[in-house]
Write a protein that holds these residues in place. Sequence first.
Motif, short mmCIF file in Angstrom:
data_model
loop_
_atom_site.label_atom_id
_atom_site.label_comp_id
_atom_site.label_asym_id
_atom_site.label_seq_id
_atom_site.Cartn_x
_atom_site.Cartn_y
_atom_site.Cartn_z
N ASP A 80 -0.59 4.47 0.10
CA ASP A 80 -1.31 5.55 0.77
C ASP A 80 -1.18 5.41 2.29
OD1 ASP A 80 -3.08 7.39 1.82
OD2 ASP A 80 -4.76 6.83 0.55
N GLU A 88 0.82 -1.21 0.00
CA GLU A 88 0.00 0.00 0.00
C GLU A 88 0.86 1.27 0.00
OE1 GLU A 88 -2.65 2.43 -0.54
OE2 GLU A 88 -3.51 0.43 -0.17
N GLU A 95 -4.41 4.59 4.19
CA GLU A 95 -4.89 3.21 4.12
C GLU A 95 -4.11 2.32 5.10
OE1 GLU A 95 -7.57 2.08 2.59
OE2 GLU A 95 -7.92 4.19 2.11
N ARG A 133 -5.57 3.15 8.49
CA ARG A 133 -6.88 2.52 8.68
C ARG A 133 -6.73 1.04 9.03
NH1 ARG A 133 -8.35 6.07 4.20
NH2 ARG A 133 -9.98 7.53 4.87
N TYR A 134 -5.81 0.36 8.35
CA TYR A 134 -5.61 -1.06 8.64
C TYR A 134 -5.05 -1.24 10.05
CZ TYR A 134 -3.85 -5.80 8.61
OH TYR A 134 -3.60 -7.10 8.94
#
Length: 305
Positions: free
Chosen positions: A141, A139, A144, A147-148
Amino acid sequence: MQVDAAFCRIADLLGEDIQEVVTGLSSSYLRAGGEVSGATGRFGQADLRGGREIEQGIQSSSRDSSFGSPSLVAPTRLASPADIAALIGDRTLIFDFDGPVCSLFSEFTNVQVSDIMRRSIRWRFRFQRVSFPPKINREKDPFEVLRYVAKLGEDFGIAGEKKLSALEVVAARTAKPTPYAHELIRTASKSRDVVFASNNATAAVKTYLATHDLDRYASGVFGRSSHILSRLKPDRFLLEHTLSELGLSPDQVVYIGDSTTDVMAAHASGIRAIAYANKPGKLASFMPYEPEAVVDSMSVLLRAL
């Protein structure tokens, strides 16, 4: 500017896991070519502390939470200064930060920041043998990745948010200003309130404004909190919180952002949106989301005032 100078700027903020992070940044820089280019105003308590209580209040609202649009016709062309003047009237301007105001990671790429975050979390929770699935390992970003990480547990979310905030604050000190943005902020503040609402850390936005002597023009700064990582834009939470703190209705403001998630968040809150198409092809990408106007330069807004 050599890589070592960049290490020095982040070392004081990254804390005990700096050795692991520096190793990651070093390898990331090598993959990228081994080199990078080279105060407070009227803020008040405008961050998102106490986010859980605020979030609960919003979730219990009877308003439809679907991502809709104010009943205005979506543009098929770039807006003129006259179009923008008619749209904003005397409304408060709420700016997203990274994009409309500056290019936050102008010295570090998103790929490098994401890599630093993953390595930081692995080091911070090394005794728990944290690993990431292949998609998150690739990833690019940072949001992101954050968020994970937040889904792994509260401690993980707080640690991830803290590290990203530290990197954002460092980046804010050398972020590249968006053309005409500073003049727009100064000019707009003469006739209306100017506010900033961003998925970036409140401290990063304040650092940038203070660095460029723009903090005096800000009537509020609203940013990310570790308590609400599941409700970043395009969720309406941030903008509804901003309206609540300002004591304004959606019709009294216009939101200026550079991404489709900005338009979605604005419309979910009943706010008019001006989309900043700062890259080729963005006009077309914005069309399905029906912003009230699209501009390709902050100078269009400046001429509208």
